[in-house]
Design a protein around this motif. Structure first.
Motif, PDB file in Angstrom:
ATOM      1  N   ILE A  65       0.834  -1.197   0.000  1.00 50.49           N
ATOM      2  CA  ILE A  65       0.000   0.000   0.000  1.00 50.49           C
ATOM      3  C   ILE A  65       0.868   1.246   0.000  1.00 50.49           C
ATOM      4  N   VAL A  66       0.464   2.214  -0.823  1.00 50.88           N
ATOM      5  CA  VAL A  66       1.113   3.517  -0.876  1.00 50.88           C
ATOM      6  C   VAL A  66       0.013   4.569  -0.880  1.00 50.88           C
ATOM      7  N   VAL A  67       0.188   5.630  -0.116  1.00 47.90           N
ATOM      8  CA  VAL A  67      -0.748   6.751  -0.101  1.00 47.90           C
ATOM      9  C   VAL A  67      -0.076   7.922  -0.798  1.00 47.90           C
ATOM     10  N   ILE A  68      -0.772   8.476  -1.807  1.00 49.56           N
ATOM     11  CA  ILE A  68      -0.200   9.611  -2.545  1.00 49.56           C
ATOM     12  C   ILE A  68      -1.218  10.741  -2.600  1.00 49.56           C
ATOM     13  N   PRO A  69      -0.744  11.974  -2.695  1.00 50.92           N
ATOM     14  CA  PRO A  69      -1.668  13.110  -2.818  1.00 50.92           C
ATOM     15  C   PRO A  69      -2.311  13.133  -4.207  1.00 50.92           C
ATOM     16  N   LYS A  70      -3.530  13.611  -4.278  1.00 50.49           N
ATOM     17  CA  LYS A  70      -4.236  13.688  -5.556  1.00 50.49           C
ATOM     18  C   LYS A  70      -3.517  14.583  -6.549  1.00 50.49           C
ATOM     19  N   SER A  71      -2.844  15.586  -6.056  1.00 53.45           N
ATOM     20  CA  SER A  71      -2.158  16.524  -6.952  1.00 53.45           C
ATOM     21  C   SER A  71      -1.040  15.857  -7.746  1.00 53.45           C
ATOM     22  N   LYS A  72      -0.546  14.719  -7.286  1.00 50.52           N
ATOM     23  CA  LYS A  72       0.541  14.015  -7.985  1.00 50.52           C
ATOM     24  C   LYS A  72       0.055  12.736  -8.660  1.00 50.52           C
ATOM     25  N   ALA A  73      -1.244  12.571  -8.802  1.00 46.40           N
ATOM     26  CA  ALA A  73      -1.798  11.311  -9.295  1.00 46.40           C
ATOM     27  C   ALA A  73      -2.229  11.354 -10.761  1.00 46.40           C
ATOM     28  N   LYS A  74      -1.757  12.303 -11.524  1.00 42.95           N
ATOM     29  CA  LYS A  74      -2.192  12.458 -12.916  1.00 42.95           C
ATOM     30  C   LYS A  74      -1.791  11.292 -13.805  1.00 42.95           C
ATOM     31  N   PHE A  75      -0.708  10.630 -13.528  1.00 42.79           N
ATOM     32  CA  PHE A  75      -0.204   9.551 -14.381  1.00 42.79           C
ATOM     33  C   PHE A  75      -0.781   8.182 -14.028  1.00 42.79           C
ATOM     34  N   LEU A  76      -1.615   8.085 -13.015  1.00 41.90           N
ATOM     35  CA  LEU A  76      -2.114   6.788 -12.555  1.00 41.90           C
ATOM     36  C   LEU A  76      -3.004   6.083 -13.571  1.00 41.90           C
ATOM     37  N   GLU A  77      -3.495   6.789 -14.551  1.00 39.72           N
ATOM     38  CA  GLU A  77      -4.362   6.196 -15.572  1.00 39.72           C
ATOM     39  C   GLU A  77      -3.678   5.022 -16.272  1.00 39.72           C
ATOM     40  N   GLU A  78      -2.385   5.111 -16.495  1.00 41.03           N
ATOM     41  CA  GLU A  78      -1.682   4.019 -17.181  1.00 41.03           C
ATOM     42  C   GLU A  78      -1.504   2.775 -16.312  1.00 41.03           C
ATOM     43  N   PHE A  79      -1.671   2.907 -14.996  1.00 36.99           N
ATOM     44  CA  PHE A  79      -1.531   1.776 -14.081  1.00 36.99           C
ATOM     45  C   PHE A  79      -2.875   1.228 -13.604  1.00 36.99           C
ATOM     46  N   LYS A  80      -3.980   1.759 -14.116  1.00 34.14           N
ATOM     47  CA  LYS A  80      -5.299   1.421 -13.571  1.00 34.14           C
ATOM     48  C   LYS A  80      -5.636  -0.068 -13.673  1.00 34.14           C
ATOM     49  N   GLY A 127     -10.322  10.360   1.725  1.00 40.91           N
ATOM     50  CA  GLY A 127     -10.498  11.773   2.029  1.00 40.91           C
ATOM     51  C   GLY A 127     -10.615  12.590   0.757  1.00 40.91           C
ATOM     52  N   SER A 128     -10.407  13.885   0.888  1.00 41.75           N
ATOM     53  CA  SER A 128     -10.568  14.768  -0.265  1.00 41.75           C
ATOM     54  C   SER A 128      -9.268  15.056  -1.004  1.00 41.75           C
ATOM     55  N   ASP A 129      -8.133  14.615  -0.449  1.00 38.54           N
ATOM     56  CA  ASP A 129      -6.872  14.993  -1.086  1.00 38.54           C
ATOM     57  C   ASP A 129      -5.853  13.865  -1.217  1.00 38.54           C
TER      58      ASP A 129
END
Length: 60
Positions: free
Chosen positions: A14-29, A38-40
């Motif tokens: 498990i890793v927790v990351i902020p939403k502001s740095k999650a733009k590239f996660l689409e390729e790992f979905k 939460g909200s962030d």
């Protein structure tokens, strides 16, 4: 940014990351489970240590 630690009781890393740095996660979905916390923050779960290490490398 979080670091890769031990597995949870279900066997996932498990890793927790902020939403502001999650733009590239689409390729790992297809390889990870993404849970909104939460909200962030996103919680990223995967049985593959290598995939989460790639995500952490992208964040740094």
């Amino acid at each position: 940014m979080d670091t890769l630690g031990r597995r949870d009781p279900q066997g996932y890393y498990i890793v927790v990351i902020p939403k502001s740095k999650a733009k590239f996660l689409e390729e790992f979905k297809n390889d990870v489970e993404i849970v909104e916390v939460g909200s962030d923050e996103f919680l990223i779960r995967s049985k593959s240590r290598g995939i989460l290490l790639k995500i952490l490398k992208r964040l740094s």
